[in-house]
Design an enzyme around this catalytic site. Sequence first.
Site, PDB file in Angstrom:
ATOM      1  CG  HIS A   9       4.348  -9.688  -0.407  1.00  0.00           C
ATOM      2  ND1 HIS A   9       3.423 -10.054   0.547  1.00  0.00           N
ATOM      3  CD2 HIS A   9       5.316 -10.642  -0.368  1.00  0.00           C
ATOM      4  CE1 HIS A   9       3.820 -11.181   1.141  1.00  0.00           C
ATOM      5  NE2 HIS A   9       4.970 -11.546   0.615  1.00  0.00           N
ATOM      6  CG  ASP A  61      -0.292  -0.194   2.550  1.00  0.00           C
ATOM      7  OD1 ASP A  61       0.889   0.197   2.695  1.00  0.00           O
ATOM      8  OD2 ASP A  61      -0.951  -0.725   3.465  1.00  0.00           O
ATOM      9  CG  ASN A 103      -1.809  -9.799  15.467  1.00  0.00           C
ATOM     10  OD1 ASN A 103      -3.020  -9.787  15.658  1.00  0.00           O
ATOM     11  ND2 ASN A 103      -1.269 -10.177  14.320  1.00  0.00           N
ATOM     12  CB  CYS A 159       6.269  -4.598 -25.859  1.00  0.00           C
ATOM     13  SG  CYS A 159       5.470  -5.579 -24.584  1.00  0.00           S
ATOM     14  CB  THR A 170       2.121 -10.246   9.755  1.00  0.00           C
ATOM     15  OG1 THR A 170       2.025 -11.325   8.806  1.00  0.00           O
ATOM     16  CG2 THR A 170       3.197 -10.575  10.780  1.00  0.00           C
TER      17      THR A 170
HETATM   18  P1  OAD Z   1      -3.512 -10.836   7.139  1.00  0.00           P
HETATM   19  O1  OAD Z   1      -4.792 -10.225   6.695  1.00  0.00           O
HETATM   20  O2  OAD Z   1      -3.321 -12.282   6.905  1.00  0.00           O
HETATM   21  O3  OAD Z   1      -3.342 -10.629   8.717  1.00  0.00           O
HETATM   22  C1  OAD Z   1      -3.546  -9.389   9.329  1.00  0.00           C
HETATM   23  C2  OAD Z   1      -3.140  -9.494  10.788  1.00  0.00           C
HETATM   24  O4  OAD Z   1      -3.266  -8.211  11.372  1.00  0.00           O
HETATM   25  C3  OAD Z   1      -4.001 -10.455  11.621  1.00  0.00           C
HETATM   26  O5  OAD Z   1      -3.163 -11.295  12.391  1.00  0.00           O
HETATM   27  C4  OAD Z   1      -4.798  -9.515  12.538  1.00  0.00           C
HETATM   28  O6  OAD Z   1      -5.023 -10.081  13.829  1.00  0.00           O
HETATM   29  C5  OAD Z   1      -3.864  -8.328  12.640  1.00  0.00           C
HETATM   30  N1  OAD Z   1      -4.514  -7.041  12.898  1.00  0.00           N
HETATM   31  C6  OAD Z   1      -5.737  -6.628  12.525  1.00  0.00           C
HETATM   32  N2  OAD Z   1      -5.951  -5.364  12.911  1.00  0.00           N
HETATM   33  C7  OAD Z   1      -4.816  -4.959  13.517  1.00  0.00           C
HETATM   34  C8  OAD Z   1      -4.395  -3.741  14.133  1.00  0.00           C
HETATM   35  N3  OAD Z   1      -5.177  -2.672  14.162  1.00  0.00           N
HETATM   36  N4  OAD Z   1      -3.154  -3.679  14.665  1.00  0.00           N
HETATM   37  C9  OAD Z   1      -2.331  -4.761  14.632  1.00  0.00           C
HETATM   38  N5  OAD Z   1      -2.672  -5.930  14.082  1.00  0.00           N
HETATM   39  C10 OAD Z   1      -3.890  -6.029  13.527  1.00  0.00           C
HETATM   40  O7  OAD Z   1      -2.341  -9.971   6.523  1.00  0.00           O
HETATM   41  P2  OAD Z   1      -0.802 -10.349   6.276  1.00  0.00           P
HETATM   42  O8  OAD Z   1      -0.243 -11.146   7.391  1.00  0.00           O
HETATM   43  O9  OAD Z   1      -0.124  -9.099   5.915  1.00  0.00           O
HETATM   44  O10 OAD Z   1       0.124 -11.273   0.079  1.00  0.00           O
HETATM   45  O11 OAD Z   1      -0.929 -11.265   4.995  1.00  0.00           O
HETATM   46  C11 OAD Z   1       0.232 -11.691   4.348  1.00  0.00           C
HETATM   47  C12 OAD Z   1       0.056 -11.691   2.857  1.00  0.00           C
HETATM   48  O12 OAD Z   1      -1.107 -12.428   2.493  1.00  0.00           O
HETATM   49  C13 OAD Z   1      -0.172 -10.336   2.229  1.00  0.00           C
HETATM   50  O13 OAD Z   1       1.014  -9.620   1.999  1.00  0.00           O
HETATM   51  C14 OAD Z   1      -0.849 -10.677   0.948  1.00  0.00           C
HETATM   52  C15 OAD Z   1      -1.828 -11.679   1.495  1.00  0.00           C
HETATM   53  O14 OAD Z   1      -2.411 -12.497   0.614  1.00  0.00           O
HETATM   54  C16 OAD Z   1      -0.024 -11.230  -1.242  1.00  0.00           C
HETATM   55  O15 OAD Z   1      -0.910 -10.616  -1.795  1.00  0.00           O
HETATM   56  C17 OAD Z   1       1.021 -12.000  -1.986  1.00  0.00           C
END
Ligand code: OAD
Length: 255
Positions: A130, A103, A228, A165, A203
């Site tokens: 990513h 983002d 988290n 291209c 994450t």
């Molecule tokens: P996820 O959507 O899997 O996880 C988000 C995490 O953030 C969860 O563990 C929530 O508990 C936590 N969360 C939610 N609100 C929050 C807050 N206000 N403060 C802190 N934590 C909070 O997202 P990612 O782990 O980033 O990849 O997912 C990994 C990858 O999967 C992404 O980069 C994307 C996705 O598919 C690709 O597109 C290749």
Amino acid sequence: MVLESARALLLAARRIAVLTGAGVSAESGVPTFRGAGGLWKGFRAEDLATPGAFARDPRAVWEWYAWRRTLIDACRPNAAHEALARLALDRAGAVTIITQNVDGLHGAAAHAAATERAAESMSAMPLELHGSIFELRCTRCDWVAEHRSSIDASSDATLPRCARCGARARPGVVWFGESLDERRLAAAREACATADVALVVGTSGVVHPAAGLALVAALAGGAVIEVNPDETPLSHAAAVVIRASAAATLPALLA
Ligand code: OAD
């Protein structure tokens, strides 16, 4: 008490690696992938963010990305991005921000924090594992360009094309089943392997190799701090777990 333990670890650390995921941007208004509201028209990220999905139905995949781009374009960095940018500028060279997010909000916070103090933003710029949702890449040649204007995904004919291209262009992000940029991943691994503290924020810890970086730090003797609201597969490796939101926690933790 938990906050104090985490603060003490961070203060004593010579090197800090920060690993962030979608949760760090949740309070900016960017939907996470796996929480409530993570589905788009009933699809999971794993259904859309793949080379196979794009080959089968580029219009549907672009429609999802066009929706996320418009939404993200209206979002601003929150207190968590800002606190991390300030930390990285204050301790330039000792902090590496590694993000799975596409983002651009860490970068925006870095620019804003650097402008405020008339400094270079470089040390606060994240390693974007990513890629970037505001980049286009050609599916045939090596053309890559930044692109922020809106995308018309209403028909195949209006989808973005390569400016060099003319082949179909795709989002400049890494999809499931694709490799991460080797140099970026190596730099992230090195930062984690040499960190005294790995701060893991927002994450779900299920997408590899990014999630494994927290374990690289732990195995090398670094202390993992997890921020988290929910438990994750990385929680067991954490020395300190802060069950609260990123924007509510990081300004106080990093002050
Ligand atoms: P996820 O959507 O899997 O996880 C988000 C995490 O953030 C969860 O563990 C929530 O508990 C936590 N969360 C939610 N609100 C929050 C807050 N206000 N403060 C802190 N934590 C909070 O997202 P990612 O782990 O980033 O990849 O997912 C990994 C990858 O999967 C992404 O980069 C994307 C996705 O598919 C690709 O597109 C290749």
